[in-house]
Design an enzyme around this catalytic site. Structure first.
Site, PDB file in Angstrom:
ATOM      1  N   ALA A 139       0.546  -4.722  27.263  1.00 29.78           N
ATOM      2  CA  ALA A 139       0.501  -4.173  28.484  1.00 29.78           C
ATOM      3  C   ALA A 139       1.842  -3.250  28.794  1.00 29.78           C
ATOM      4  CB  ALA A 139       0.992  -5.783  29.347  1.00 29.78           C
ATOM      5  N   TYR A 152       2.626  -0.801  27.064  1.00 29.05           N
ATOM      6  CA  TYR A 152       2.152   0.459  26.518  1.00 29.05           C
ATOM      7  C   TYR A 152       1.087   0.970  27.035  1.00 29.05           C
ATOM      8  CZ  TYR A 152      -0.334   3.671  23.228  1.00 29.05           C
ATOM      9  OH  TYR A 152      -0.886   4.676  22.653  1.00 29.05           O
ATOM     10  N   ASP A 153       0.181   0.034  27.657  1.00 31.35           N
ATOM     11  CA  ASP A 153      -0.863   0.352  28.797  1.00 31.35           C
ATOM     12  C   ASP A 153      -0.417   1.051  29.984  1.00 31.35           C
ATOM     13  OD1 ASP A 153      -2.685  -0.315  27.069  1.00 31.35           O
ATOM     14  OD2 ASP A 153      -3.100  -2.352  28.104  1.00 31.35           O
ATOM     15  N   SER A 212     -13.943  14.829  -6.975  1.00 29.76           N
ATOM     16  CA  SER A 212     -14.105  13.367  -7.288  1.00 29.76           C
ATOM     17  C   SER A 212     -13.363  12.897  -8.584  1.00 29.76           C
ATOM     18  CB  SER A 212     -15.668  12.788  -7.453  1.00 29.76           C
ATOM     19  OG  SER A 212     -16.329  13.648  -8.077  1.00 29.76           O
ATOM     20  N   GLU A 266      -2.128   4.235  -7.409  1.00 25.82           N
ATOM     21  CA  GLU A 266      -2.225   4.007  -6.005  1.00 25.82           C
ATOM     22  C   GLU A 266      -3.556   3.093  -5.880  1.00 25.82           C
ATOM     23  OE1 GLU A 266      -3.127   7.994  -4.404  1.00 25.82           O
ATOM     24  OE2 GLU A 266      -1.237   8.737  -5.446  1.00 25.82           O
ATOM     25  N   LYS A 305      -7.525   2.577  -4.824  1.00 24.30           N
ATOM     26  CA  LYS A 305      -8.475   3.506  -4.446  1.00 24.30           C
ATOM     27  C   LYS A 305      -9.302   2.752  -3.147  1.00 24.30           C
ATOM     28  CE  LYS A 305     -12.281   5.937  -6.921  1.00 24.30           C
ATOM     29  NZ  LYS A 305     -13.498   5.769  -5.759  1.00 24.30           N
ATOM     30  N   ASP A 351     -12.125   2.605  -0.501  1.00 23.40           N
ATOM     31  CA  ASP A 351     -13.332   2.754  -0.565  1.00 23.40           C
ATOM     32  C   ASP A 351     -13.829   2.877   0.811  1.00 23.40           C
ATOM     33  OD1 ASP A 351     -15.867   3.093  -1.627  1.00 23.40           O
ATOM     34  OD2 ASP A 351     -16.209   0.788  -1.886  1.00 23.40           O
ATOM     35  N   ARG A 376     -15.931  15.378   3.604  1.00 27.91           N
ATOM     36  CA  ARG A 376     -15.784  15.978   2.337  1.00 27.91           C
ATOM     37  C   ARG A 376     -17.026  16.735   1.911  1.00 27.91           C
ATOM     38  NH1 ARG A 376     -17.913  14.066  -3.093  1.00 27.91           N
ATOM     39  NH2 ARG A 376     -16.455  14.884  -4.386  1.00 27.91           N
ATOM     40  N   GLU A 388      -8.698   8.693   3.313  1.00 34.33           N
ATOM     41  CA  GLU A 388      -9.825   7.826   3.433  1.00 34.33           C
ATOM     42  C   GLU A 388     -10.031   7.156   4.721  1.00 34.33           C
ATOM     43  OE1 GLU A 388     -11.382   8.367   0.522  1.00 34.33           O
ATOM     44  OE2 GLU A 388     -12.809   6.982   0.477  1.00 34.33           O
ATOM     45  N   TYR A 402      -3.551  10.091   1.220  1.00 33.58           N
ATOM     46  CA  TYR A 402      -3.110  10.058  -0.382  1.00 33.58           C
ATOM     47  C   TYR A 402      -2.776  11.249  -0.923  1.00 33.58           C
ATOM     48  CZ  TYR A 402      -8.102  10.512  -0.765  1.00 33.58           C
ATOM     49  OH  TYR A 402      -9.400  11.084  -0.548  1.00 33.58           O
ATOM     50  N   LYS A 432     -11.635   1.176 -12.744  1.00 31.74           N
ATOM     51  CA  LYS A 432     -12.347   0.607 -11.647  1.00 31.74           C
ATOM     52  C   LYS A 432     -12.258  -0.741 -11.800  1.00 31.74           C
ATOM     53  CE  LYS A 432     -15.013   3.544  -9.485  1.00 31.74           C
ATOM     54  NZ  LYS A 432     -16.268   3.376  -9.285  1.00 31.74           N
ATOM     55  N   CYS A 447     -44.754 -15.555  14.116  1.00 34.37           N
ATOM     56  CA  CYS A 447     -43.495 -15.918  14.043  1.00 34.37           C
ATOM     57  C   CYS A 447     -43.537 -17.270  13.214  1.00 34.37           C
ATOM     58  CB  CYS A 447     -42.574 -16.664  15.322  1.00 34.37           C
ATOM     59  SG  CYS A 447     -41.421 -17.316  15.439  1.00 34.37           S
ATOM     60  N   CYS A 482     -42.500 -20.667  15.377  1.00 34.03           N
ATOM     61  CA  CYS A 482     -43.518 -21.286  16.414  1.00 34.03           C
ATOM     62  C   CYS A 482     -44.714 -20.837  16.389  1.00 34.03           C
ATOM     63  CB  CYS A 482     -42.749 -21.058  17.647  1.00 34.03           C
ATOM     64  SG  CYS A 482     -42.833 -19.088  17.993  1.00 34.03           S
ATOM     65  N   CYS A 500     -39.909 -12.129  17.697  1.00 29.84           N
ATOM     66  CA  CYS A 500     -41.068 -13.232  18.145  1.00 29.84           C
ATOM     67  C   CYS A 500     -40.995 -13.037  19.710  1.00 29.84           C
ATOM     68  CB  CYS A 500     -40.405 -14.473  17.758  1.00 29.84           C
ATOM     69  SG  CYS A 500     -41.188 -15.779  18.757  1.00 29.84           S
ATOM     70  N   CYS A 545     -39.518 -20.081  21.719  1.00 32.35           N
ATOM     71  CA  CYS A 545     -39.582 -20.397  20.335  1.00 32.35           C
ATOM     72  C   CYS A 545     -38.271 -21.240  19.823  1.00 32.35           C
ATOM     73  CB  CYS A 545     -39.553 -19.101  19.548  1.00 32.35           C
ATOM     74  SG  CYS A 545     -39.122 -19.394  17.779  1.00 32.35           S
TER      75      CYS A 545
HETATM   76  S1  IVH Z   1      -7.390  11.531  -5.460  1.00 31.05           S
HETATM   77  C1  IVH Z   1      -8.915  14.909  -6.949  1.00 31.05           C
HETATM   78  N1  IVH Z   1      -6.670   9.173  -4.583  1.00 31.05           N
HETATM   79  O1  IVH Z   1     -12.135   8.597  -4.211  1.00 31.05           O
HETATM   80  C2  IVH Z   1      -8.984  13.579  -6.859  1.00 31.05           C
HETATM   81  N2  IVH Z   1      -8.956   9.501  -4.123  1.00 31.05           N
HETATM   82  O2  IVH Z   1     -14.129   8.934  -6.421  1.00 31.05           O
HETATM   83  C3  IVH Z   1      -9.829  12.905  -5.596  1.00 31.05           C
HETATM   84  N3  IVH Z   1     -10.197   7.912  -3.029  1.00 31.05           N
HETATM   85  O3  IVH Z   1     -13.439  11.294  -2.960  1.00 31.05           O
HETATM   86  C4  IVH Z   1      -8.906  12.377  -4.619  1.00 31.05           C
HETATM   87  N4  IVH Z   1      -8.438   6.487  -2.975  1.00 31.05           N
HETATM   88  O4  IVH Z   1     -12.443   9.986  -1.203  1.00 31.05           O
HETATM   89  C5  IVH Z   1      -7.647  10.009  -4.578  1.00 31.05           C
HETATM   90  N5  IVH Z   1      -5.653   7.218  -3.678  1.00 31.05           N
HETATM   91  C6  IVH Z   1      -6.672   8.192  -3.782  1.00 31.05           C
HETATM   92  C7  IVH Z   1      -7.809   7.545  -3.340  1.00 31.05           C
HETATM   93  C8  IVH Z   1      -8.963   8.650  -3.687  1.00 31.05           C
HETATM   94  C9  IVH Z   1      -9.708   6.685  -2.594  1.00 31.05           C
HETATM   95  C10 IVH Z   1     -11.422   8.497  -2.928  1.00 31.05           C
HETATM   96  C11 IVH Z   1     -11.523  10.028  -2.650  1.00 31.05           C
HETATM   97  C12 IVH Z   1     -12.471  10.668  -3.478  1.00 31.05           C
HETATM   98  C13 IVH Z   1     -12.968   9.356  -4.422  1.00 31.05           C
HETATM   99  C14 IVH Z   1     -13.168   9.990  -5.744  1.00 31.05           C
END
Ligand code: IVH
Length: 679
Positions: A38, A40-41, A86, A118, A120, A122, A141, A181, A233, A321, A415, A418, A433, A438
């Site tokens: 509140a 902040y608003d 990647s 770190e 990863k 998704d 990207r 990300e 990152y 992974k 359906c 029914c 449906c 139903c």
């Molecule tokens: S480093 C140059 N660090 O994973 C290396 N990527 O499979 C690529 N991702 O396209 C970036 N967490 O979108 C890096 N801590 C992290 C990450 C990360 C997620 C994603 C990123 C990249 C994909 C590669």
């Protein structure tokens, strides 16, 4: 004259903006707000007011300018000065060791390597360019070399600073491209889907696709409505700052006010990094995002440069992974659920299989178009996947394992519940449906009516609803208010006490605030948020019923789909009769006599118990102060108590219980401070 006033207001506006940015940062980046929503608003409203009076003072980095860019027809292209690469993958620690051996050969002998590990995340990779601290471009990207310009969309994400550094203390670099990300936190994803379902809208399949879809919207107000956040990152091109390593970069990004990933560690040798990778799975349970692994990076930028890139991936990093949350099983048959709005939702009945620790025996098939696109057949071996808390899904069939006895899956002609006809609107993928009464729809409808977010009728869940519908005791939700005691008594689970409790709960629900009744109607696109918005403009169901589509459209926050859906709902005679039936039963259909919503203030959400004699206030005065500032006062201490306010000669029971439960004890002075919003 006017100039002097402008100079003065300019200063005030600047100061207020910095204040708002700071609180935004506390809330969205540090997850540790210092003021209430509140408050902040109120700050934001003040800024909007000043900017309305002095539009010449509006700057692109003003916190008021996150939302509101006009929709785009096409996204522009953005070339990445440093390609967005990647990562190569490793699935076992042995593969990480092999990677290390390969790269160690490429560095001068005796060169020591440090590593970072770190999460990863998704989500969707994005790049943010800041020139002299101002966010000038946000891009996806794309193929790694050229991405899409999604600046207006990324500006709506509250954890992305529009200006760095957020605290204004250091100097920003002349130019820096920050990479991270964008994702939807898991909890927020589940809540968002619940809201979509309550509004009768299609739910989103998984957080990753939802994030990607949200960022690539042509209309940034849709992006703004999704609970997106970012984890940053790394950096691409930069000028005017010295960064020598990944670790230093993460620290620097944090100082600039960015959200960086949690649980990042630095290691002097490879084995330390591998141990951190193996701990990653355990750690990932505490993360608010989906992670498919962790990333090991060579820390030093000088070494990174020496190691370089092969193909699309750098040699200096590798993704470790986690074991895939997928499994293979047989699709035995296809079932169909009929949703509240009549949607036919196909699902797969599976041979039970364990996926990431849970036995799965059914999974969603989304819709018939999706089934056809993936060519999933009855009897197929299929890959199923569980993503976080989300319902399992059938990813794809293994067509190489087919025997020829598999059967194609087609939409039904009728359906399945029914037997009435079904139809598919041209611009939708779902079949519906057409039968408004139903029984399957009816059950969903009543489940929605009694649910916590709507009329909140306790003791009446899915099982009871299905039973009452089956027995013909209720043919619509209004019938709940006409139930006779002797018809319920004696049904399974309904002895005297349970029957009376249920009747009482139904009776009590007649007095729910108007927004709940409107939510309960189950109009498509009208969930509790829209319902609350509507009750600010209409004081009764009748007023809403008589509003034209144009009138509805004039309300900020109501779009054309919602307006059409509301008008369509009330046009139907059946629905008007339903409202009359509710009215006759005595269900509240207007705001009149509604108990006022509890005050919101610094003590919102907190529960207090008072014990002993306070030095300056009576107990009643203290209680009034608490309630007035949004808090609650109760008589006895429990786990739910936030604070025990202690005066002289406190009661032993309350005091000891609070001590036992570890509930903080405060005095009158501290209560006053809390009430002023100082924590
Ligand atoms: S480093 C140059 N660090 O994973 C290396 N990527 O499979 C690529 N991702 O396209 C970036 N967490 O979108 C890096 N801590 C992290 C990450 C990360 C997620 C994603 C990123 C990249 C994909 C590669």
């Amino acid at each position: 004259m006017a100039k002097v006033a402008t100079a003065d207001i300019r200063k005030k506006v600047g100061k207020l903006r910095r204040q708002i940015e700071y609180h935004n940062y506390r809330y969205y980046v540090l997850d540790s707000p210092e003021i209430t929503d509140a408050q902040y608003d109120a700050l934001l409203r003040q800024l909007q007011e000043w900017e309305r009076a002095h539009p010449e003072l509006i700057t692109p980095d003003s916190p008021t300018q996150r939302v509101g860019a006009p929709p785009v027809a096409e996204f522009g292209e953005v070339s990445h000065r440093v390609p967005m690469l990647s990562l190569d993958n490793a699935f076992k620690s042995e593969e990480v060791r092999a990677w290390y051996k390969r790269i160690a050969k490429l560095l001068p002998s005796g060169d020591q390597m440090e590593f970072t590990v770190e999460p990863k995340v998704d989500g969707l990779a994005v790049s943010l360019t800041y020139q002299n601290g101002l966010l000038i471009r946000g891009a996806t990207r794309g193929d790694g070399f050229v991405g899409e310009d999604v600046t207006p969309n990324l500006r709506t994400i509250p954890s992305i600073p529009l200006r760095i550094p957020v605290d204004g203390k250091k100097r920003p670099p002349a130019l820096i491209e920050v990479r991270g990300e964008v994702y939807i936190p898991q909890r927020a994803f589940v809540e968002m889907n619940q809201k979509l379902a309550a509004a009768g809208e299609r739910t989103l399949v998984n957080p990753r696709n939802a994030a990607a879809g949200s960022v690539r919207q042509k209309d940034s107000s849709i992006t703004a409505s999704r609970p997106l956040t970012i984890s940053v990152y790394g950096v691409g091109h930069f000028e005017g700052v010295v960064l020598r390593s990944q670790w230093e970069t993460l620290q620097f990004l944090q100082e600039m006010g960015f959200r960086t990933p949690p649980d990042v560690s630095r290691h002097k040798d490879l084995e330390g990094a591998i141990a951190a990778c193996e701990k990653g799975i355990e750690k990932s349970e505490g993360w608010d995002f989906e992670a498919d692994g962790v990333v090991v990076k060579v820390n030093s930028f000088a070494q990174q440069e020496r190691l370089g890139v092969v193909g699309h991936a750098p040699r200096w990093a590798i993704a470790y992974k986690f074991p895939a949350e997928e499994a293979i099983t047989r699709l035995l048959e296809v079932g169909i659920n009929v949703g509240r709005t009549g949607t036919l939702n196909p699902y797969a009945v599976l041979e039970p299989v364990r996926v990431s620790g849970v036995t799965v025996s059914s999974a969603t098939l989304h819709n018939f178009e999706d089934i056809q696109r993936k060519d999933i057949r009855q009897g197929d071996w299929v890959v199923v996947k569980r993503a976080g808390e989300v319902i399992p899904q059938v990813v794809r069939p293994l067509s190489s394992r087919r025997t020829g006895r598999e059967r194609r899956i087609r939409p039904p002609r009728k359906c399945p519940q029914c037997g009435e006809a079904i139809y598919k609107p041209e611009d939708e993928v779902m079949y519906y449906c057409i039968n408004a009464s139903c029984p399957a729809q009816l059950v969903r409808n009543i489940e929605h009516w009694v649910s916590k977010g709507a009329m909140d009728i306790e003791g009446f869940g899915e099982k009871q609803t299905a039973k009452f519908v089956e027995l013909g005791l209720v043919k619509d939700a209004a019938d709940l208010y006409y139930l006779k005691r002797d018809k319920i008594l004696g049904l399974e689970g309904f002895a005297e006490k349970a029957t009376d409790n249920l009747l009482e709960a139904i009776q009590a629900s007649k007095q729910r605030p108007l927004w709940r009744t409107i939510t309960a109607l189950g109009i498509r696109h009208v969930g509790s948020t829209v319902a609350q918005l509507l009750t600010r403009h209409f004081s009764s169901v009748d007023e809403l019923m008589n509003a034209s589509q144009e009138e509805l459209l004039r309300i900020a926050g109501i779009g054309p789909h919602t307006a059409r859906s509301i008008a369509e709902y009330f046009r139907q005679r059946r629905n008007r009769r339903f409202i009359e039936k509710l009215r006759r039963a005595g269900v509240r259909l207007s705001r009149a006599g509604e108990e006022a919503a509890p005050a919101r203030g610094p003590l919102s959400g907190l529960t207090f118990v008072i014990t002993g004699t306070l030095p300056k206030m009576s107990r009643e005065e203290a209680a009034a102060l608490i309630v007035q500032r949004g808090g609650k006062v109760v008589d006895s201490v429990s786990k739910k108590t936030s604070y025990l306010v202690v005066g002289e000669d406190p009661g032993g029971t309350k005091f000891n219980k609070a001590k036992e439960l570890g509930i903080p004890r405060i005095d009158e002075g501290q209560l006053r401070q809390l009430a002023q919003g100082k924590r």
